[in-house]
Design an enzyme around this catalytic site. Structure first.
Site, PDB file in Angstrom:
ATOM      1  CD  GLU A  33      -2.952  -1.098   2.283  1.00 54.64           C
ATOM      2  OE1 GLU A  33      -4.129  -1.264   1.964  1.00 54.64           O
ATOM      3  OE2 GLU A  33      -2.588  -0.888   3.448  1.00 54.64           O
ATOM      4  N   GLY A  88       7.104  -1.559   6.015  1.00 53.95           N
ATOM      5  CA  GLY A  88       8.482  -2.033   6.020  1.00 53.95           C
ATOM      6  C   GLY A  88       9.475  -1.092   6.661  1.00 53.95           C
ATOM      7  CD  GLU A  89      13.721   0.226   9.531  1.00 49.77           C
ATOM      8  OE1 GLU A  89      12.898   0.603  10.372  1.00 49.77           O
ATOM      9  OE2 GLU A  89      14.561   0.995   9.025  1.00 49.77           O
ATOM     10  CB  CYS A 116       1.265   6.206  11.299  1.00 50.44           C
ATOM     11  SG  CYS A 116       2.311   7.415  10.579  1.00 50.44           S
ATOM     12  CB  CYS A 173       3.048   7.605   3.101  1.00 49.71           C
ATOM     13  SG  CYS A 173       3.636   6.437   4.307  1.00 49.71           S
ATOM     14  CB  CYS A 177       6.593  -2.281  16.138  1.00 52.33           C
ATOM     15  SG  CYS A 177       8.212  -1.797  15.554  1.00 52.33           S
ATOM     16  CG  ASN A 226      -3.365   6.084  13.396  1.00 53.03           C
ATOM     17  OD1 ASN A 226      -4.169   6.967  13.680  1.00 53.03           O
ATOM     18  ND2 ASN A 226      -2.157   6.355  12.935  1.00 53.03           N
ATOM     19  CB  SER A 248      10.223   6.871   9.283  1.00 55.18           C
ATOM     20  OG  SER A 248       9.881   6.442  10.575  1.00 55.18           O
ATOM     21  CG  LEU A 306      12.796   7.258  21.476  1.00 54.75           C
ATOM     22  CD1 LEU A 306      14.053   6.474  21.200  1.00 54.75           C
ATOM     23  CD2 LEU A 306      13.155   8.667  21.955  1.00 54.75           C
ATOM     24  CG  HIS A 307       7.261   4.481  19.227  1.00 53.81           C
ATOM     25  ND1 HIS A 307       6.754   5.675  18.777  1.00 53.81           N
ATOM     26  CD2 HIS A 307       7.389   3.713  18.119  1.00 53.81           C
ATOM     27  CE1 HIS A 307       6.607   5.622  17.469  1.00 53.81           C
ATOM     28  NE2 HIS A 307       6.980   4.448  17.036  1.00 53.81           N
ATOM     29  CB  CYS A 362       3.227  -1.573  13.667  1.00 52.74           C
ATOM     30  SG  CYS A 362       3.278  -1.313  11.896  1.00 52.74           S
ATOM     31  CB  CYS A 397       7.465  -4.718   8.561  1.00 49.98           C
ATOM     32  SG  CYS A 397       8.849  -3.943   9.431  1.00 49.98           S
TER      33      CYS A 397
HETATM   34  N1  SAH Z   1       9.331   1.111   9.684  1.00 45.46           N
HETATM   35  C1  SAH Z   1       9.560   2.481   9.832  1.00 45.46           C
HETATM   36  C2  SAH Z   1       8.667   3.350   8.964  1.00 45.46           C
HETATM   37  C3  SAH Z   1       7.219   2.933   8.822  1.00 45.46           C
HETATM   38  S1  SAH Z   1       6.192   3.066  10.223  1.00 45.46           S
HETATM   39  C4  SAH Z   1       9.447   2.890  11.298  1.00 45.46           C
HETATM   40  O1  SAH Z   1       8.992   2.089  12.085  1.00 45.46           O
HETATM   41  O2  SAH Z   1       9.867   4.001  11.620  1.00 45.46           O
HETATM   42  C5  SAH Z   1       5.837   4.805  10.329  1.00 45.46           C
HETATM   43  C6  SAH Z   1       5.506   5.286  11.734  1.00 45.46           C
HETATM   44  O3  SAH Z   1       4.216   4.795  12.171  1.00 45.46           O
HETATM   45  C7  SAH Z   1       6.500   4.824  12.779  1.00 45.46           C
HETATM   46  O4  SAH Z   1       6.866   5.860  13.642  1.00 45.46           O
HETATM   47  C8  SAH Z   1       5.697   3.781  13.515  1.00 45.46           C
HETATM   48  O5  SAH Z   1       6.189   3.525  14.790  1.00 45.46           O
HETATM   49  C9  SAH Z   1       4.337   4.387  13.508  1.00 45.46           C
HETATM   50  N2  SAH Z   1       3.238   3.453  13.845  1.00 45.46           N
HETATM   51  C10 SAH Z   1       3.235   2.113  13.762  1.00 45.46           C
HETATM   52  N3  SAH Z   1       2.051   1.615  14.161  1.00 45.46           N
HETATM   53  C11 SAH Z   1       1.283   2.661  14.502  1.00 45.46           C
HETATM   54  C12 SAH Z   1      -0.058   2.797  14.945  1.00 45.46           C
HETATM   55  N4  SAH Z   1      -0.833   1.745  15.119  1.00 45.46           N
HETATM   56  N5  SAH Z   1      -0.548   4.031  15.196  1.00 45.46           N
HETATM   57  C13 SAH Z   1       0.239   5.127  14.977  1.00 45.46           C
HETATM   58  N6  SAH Z   1       1.503   5.068  14.535  1.00 45.46           N
HETATM   59  C14 SAH Z   1       2.034   3.851  14.298  1.00 45.46           C
HETATM   60 FE1  SF4 Z   2       7.715  -1.468  13.271  1.00 43.54          FE
HETATM   61 FE2  SF4 Z   2       7.790   0.292  11.232  1.00 43.54          FE
HETATM   62 FE3  SF4 Z   2       7.860  -2.351  10.768  1.00 43.54          FE
HETATM   63 FE4  SF4 Z   2       5.621  -1.247  11.633  1.00 43.54          FE
HETATM   64  S1  SF4 Z   2       6.604  -0.840   9.687  1.00 43.54           S
HETATM   65  S2  SF4 Z   2       6.566  -3.170  12.370  1.00 43.54           S
HETATM   66  S3  SF4 Z   2       6.420   0.338  12.970  1.00 43.54           S
HETATM   67  S4  SF4 Z   2       9.392  -1.171  11.844  1.00 43.54           S
END
Ligand code: SAH
Ligand code: SF4
Length: 352
Positions: free
Chosen positions: A92, A163-164, A340, A105, A116, A297, A195, A218-219, A119, A112
């Site tokens: 997407e 993805g990362e 996100c 985006c 996390c 989200n 990111s 960071l989170h 996510c 991925c």
């Molecule tokens: N993989 C990379 C970039 C994609 S994620 C990364 O993790 O940075 C983009 C952003 O969305 C990241 O900051 C991620 O932590 C955040 N994110 C992931 N799940 C989310 C959610 N459910 N609600 C809001 N932000 C989220």
């Molecule tokens: Fe974590 Fe970013 Fe991968 Fe989602 S897309 S699992 S936030 S690294």
């Protein structure tokens, strides 16, 4: 022989591919501008390329675009599309119009591997890296979309989709090279953000050469909490991430580093969390750090709840009062699961 997509090849790579397949340097020089920025879809249209070359090129190379399988528009104007590639894998990508800018985006992987906990993409089985052509094809999709509508061009690109990006660094770099090239799109490095979840290997040093903006997810402000939310923290601890990012800041000559901080109810949104975060970032060099507070989200099956608006405002106030530049990031496209952390394409995926 496999036909190779050349949408995501910077000039130097295109030249090598051409020469390896019996074409000349001059052919490469003539073909490249037709791909970027003219964006022609067939070799036939490349009028200054000799006819015999034009006829031979499709035997080796392709300019084919992915198939747009689904297109959804949010009530806030955000548009999300599911693109399908040659092997039937899908990703997407999202278009986010704003008063001042049009941001896209972009995804870098199918699924991925970081996983996390908060996510949706992280719950999807990791399938494969996208090629540079597949990453570039997403950007081209939105450029062509805007052109078709006679609408304002894309102004900002964020690598914050599925993805990362730093686990697919070479393909990311190829795309950055194309975007920043003065003769193609001449994108400003300040309008591109990568990111990362905090992968701090050699790729982040190499990325600094491009001088694009860096956002770090960071989170949490201590290792215990961060490891619970982001298993990658067991590999790269907060202190390692921060020192690599400090180095990035120096090498890349960027004005600041953005730290993304997702506010999760009862998990990382307390006053103590805010104070701990401000101390951490002051050590980093408060003026160079900017915090984007992100509201959660939700997605089907997620265990978390987002912090309330009041808590978010309070959290932000604490950071601001301690000299940390902070904004609460507006969430866009939630109603179509385009925000996100909501992107997922598993239903349409074929595992390779
Ligand atoms: N993989 C990379 C970039 C994609 S994620 C990364 O993790 O940075 C983009 C952003 O969305 C990241 O900051 C991620 O932590 C955040 N994110 C992931 N799940 C989310 C959610 N459910 N609600 C809001 N932000 C989220
Ligand atoms: Fe974590 Fe970013 Fe991968 Fe989602 S897309 S699992 S936030 S690294």
């Amino acid at each position: 022989m496999q036909i190779k997509s050349i949408l995501g090849l910077p000039f130097e790579t295109l030249k090598e591919e051409f020469i390896r397949n019996g074409f000349s340097l001059l052919d490469a020089k003539r073909v490249f501008p037709w791909i970027h920025p003219k964006l022609v879809k067939t070799f036939e249209e490349m009028s200054d390329v000799p006819k015999r070359v034009r006829e031979k090129l499709p035997d080796f190379f392709s300019l084919e675009r992915p198939i747009c399988k689904i297109l959804q528009e949010s009530s806030d104007g955000t548009i999300k599309t599911l693109l399908e590639f040659k092997d039937n894998n899908c990703i997407e990508t999202v278009f986010i119009p704003d008063e001042k800018r049009n941001t896209i985006c972009v995804s870098s992987q199918v699924g991925c591997p970081i996983g996390c906990r908060f996510c949706n993409t992280g719950t999807q089985q990791f399938c494969r890296n996208l090629t540079s052509s597949e990453i570039m094809a997403q950007i081209i999709f939105w450029i062509e979309w805007q052109k078709k509508l006679n609408a304002d061009p894309i102004t900002n690109i964020v690598f914050m989709g599925m993805g990362e990006p730093l686990l697919n660094s070479q393909n990311l770099f190829a795309v950055l090279e194309i975007l920043l090239n003065k003769k193609t799109y001449n994108f400003s490095r300040n309008k591109i953000t990568v990111s990362t979840s905090g992968i701090v290997n050699d790729a982040i040093v190499e990325l600094a050469k491009f001088g694009v903006k860096l956002a770090v997810s960071l989170h949490a402000s201590n290792d215990k909490k961060r490891s619970e939310l982001m298993p990658i923290n067991n590999k790269y601890k907060i202190s390692e991430v921060l020192s690599a990012v400090q180095n990035y800041h120096k090498l890349s000559n960027t004005s600041h580093i953005t730290f993304e901080y997702l506010l999760l109810d009862g998990i990382n949104d307390s006053e103590d969390d805010a104070i701990e975060l401000s101390k951490l970032l002051r050590k980093f060099g408060g003026a160079r750090a900017r915090v984007n507070l992100i509201m959660f989200n939700s997605w089907n099956g997620s265990k978390f709840r987002g912090a309330s608006d009041e808590k978010a405002n309070y959290f932000s106030k604490i950071l601001l009062s301690r000299g940390i530049r902070t904004i609460i990031r507006k969430s866009r496209g939630r109603d179509i699961f385009a925000a996100c952390g909501q992107l997922k394409s598993e239903d349409k995926m074929i595992y390779g």
